[in-house]
Design an enzyme around this catalytic site. Sequence first.
Site, PDB file in Angstrom:
ATOM      1  N   ILE A 129      60.653  42.254 141.614  1.00 41.50           N
ATOM      2  CA  ILE A 129      59.411  42.044 140.884  1.00 41.50           C
ATOM      3  C   ILE A 129      58.530  43.661 139.696  1.00 41.50           C
ATOM      4  O   ILE A 129      57.316  43.307 139.398  1.00 41.50           O
ATOM      5  CB  ILE A 129      58.783  43.188 142.432  1.00 41.50           C
ATOM      6  CG1 ILE A 129      57.323  42.893 143.152  1.00 41.50           C
ATOM      7  CG2 ILE A 129      59.016  44.653 142.307  1.00 41.50           C
ATOM      8  CD1 ILE A 129      56.961  43.311 143.903  1.00 41.50           C
ATOM      9  N   ASP A 174      61.152  51.374 143.053  1.00 46.27           N
ATOM     10  CA  ASP A 174      60.341  52.459 142.866  1.00 46.27           C
ATOM     11  C   ASP A 174      60.853  52.921 140.931  1.00 46.27           C
ATOM     12  O   ASP A 174      60.066  53.127 140.115  1.00 46.27           O
ATOM     13  CB  ASP A 174      60.716  53.843 143.211  1.00 46.27           C
ATOM     14  CG  ASP A 174      59.316  55.008 142.920  1.00 46.27           C
ATOM     15  OD1 ASP A 174      58.014  54.699 142.153  1.00 46.27           O
ATOM     16  OD2 ASP A 174      59.546  55.745 143.522  1.00 46.27           O
TER      17      ASP A 174
HETATM   18  P1  ADP Z   1      63.138  51.781 150.174  1.00 44.88           P
HETATM   19  O1  ADP Z   1      62.871  53.375 149.940  1.00 44.88           O
HETATM   20  O2  ADP Z   1      61.188  51.390 150.852  1.00 44.88           O
HETATM   21  O3  ADP Z   1      63.926  51.303 150.947  1.00 44.88           O
HETATM   22  P2  ADP Z   1      64.444  50.974 148.359  1.00 44.88           P
HETATM   23  O4  ADP Z   1      63.580  50.203 146.381  1.00 44.88           O
HETATM   24  O5  ADP Z   1      65.428  51.342 148.457  1.00 44.88           O
HETATM   25  O6  ADP Z   1      62.827  50.898 148.635  1.00 44.88           O
HETATM   26  O7  ADP Z   1      63.711  48.736 148.718  1.00 44.88           O
HETATM   27  C1  ADP Z   1      63.232  48.394 148.917  1.00 44.88           C
HETATM   28  C2  ADP Z   1      64.378  46.736 148.560  1.00 44.88           C
HETATM   29  O8  ADP Z   1      63.716  46.297 147.547  1.00 44.88           O
HETATM   30  C3  ADP Z   1      65.499  46.584 148.915  1.00 44.88           C
HETATM   31  O9  ADP Z   1      65.494  45.397 150.002  1.00 44.88           O
HETATM   32  C4  ADP Z   1      65.948  46.496 147.698  1.00 44.88           C
HETATM   33  O10 ADP Z   1      67.109  45.138 147.540  1.00 44.88           O
HETATM   34  C5  ADP Z   1      65.144  45.651 146.832  1.00 44.88           C
HETATM   35  N1  ADP Z   1      64.402  45.590 145.249  1.00 44.88           N
HETATM   36  C6  ADP Z   1      65.550  46.911 144.802  1.00 44.88           C
HETATM   37  N2  ADP Z   1      64.879  46.367 143.129  1.00 44.88           N
HETATM   38  C7  ADP Z   1      64.222  45.424 143.635  1.00 44.88           C
HETATM   39  C8  ADP Z   1      63.426  44.758 142.707  1.00 44.88           C
HETATM   40  N3  ADP Z   1      63.357  45.455 140.655  1.00 44.88           N
HETATM   41  N4  ADP Z   1      62.454  43.838 142.771  1.00 44.88           N
HETATM   42  C9  ADP Z   1      63.136  43.549 143.905  1.00 44.88           C
HETATM   43  N5  ADP Z   1      63.133  43.788 144.907  1.00 44.88           N
HETATM   44  C10 ADP Z   1      63.717  45.237 144.901  1.00 44.88           C
END
Ligand code: ADP
Length: 183
Positions: free
Chosen positions: A17, A40
Amino acid sequence: MQKEFFNNRVIVKVGDITQEKADAIVNAANSTLLGGGGVDGAIHARGGKRILEECREIRKNKFPDGLPTGEAVITSGGNLLTRFVIHTVGPIYRMNAGKEAKLLAKCYVNSLALAVENNLQTVAFPSISTGAFAYPKSEAAQVSSKSIEEFLSANETIEQVRLVFFSEPDALLFVKHQAFVLA
Ligand code: ADP
């Protein structure tokens, strides 16, 4: 893979993303707004310190105790390819006394409402709460699709919502479990 729903106003795709070109990308933040792991961490790493500085200001001026679950705030996009980052805090699964679906829906609705307030047309979301916050991906697919569809049904200004999944299996799981009425 890429798939469209809701008359092409919703796109499901695989990717990082932080590489999206959109008016805004949404950050799956935590209530501190000061960064973390997963999406994040990636957003702050690539977006640079301006985003973090704006988050600190928001904490100081508006949310000294942290951003409540389900709420959303907006900052600039720093060094990212987007003008804005919308930060929302998803529910931690099983930590919200049965209110997780409502809270996850609020993340999507409040983020989109903030996009409308700022005259944004394209918004990209990660799969909120389905990483560290352990929300089951199949359940999250139903909640996110329903809330996005409901919002877009009542709105004409958002041109495209992109749902960006980090892996192809995650995108396919979403497609399998989504509850869009309009293909
Ligand atoms: P949360 O704490 O809300 O669960 P996370 O960042 O740990 O948030 O994960 C949310 C989703 O984002 C997961 O399904 C993960 O695989 C995905 N994710 C992690 N990094 C990226 C990225 N760079 N781009 C898109 N999706 C991502």
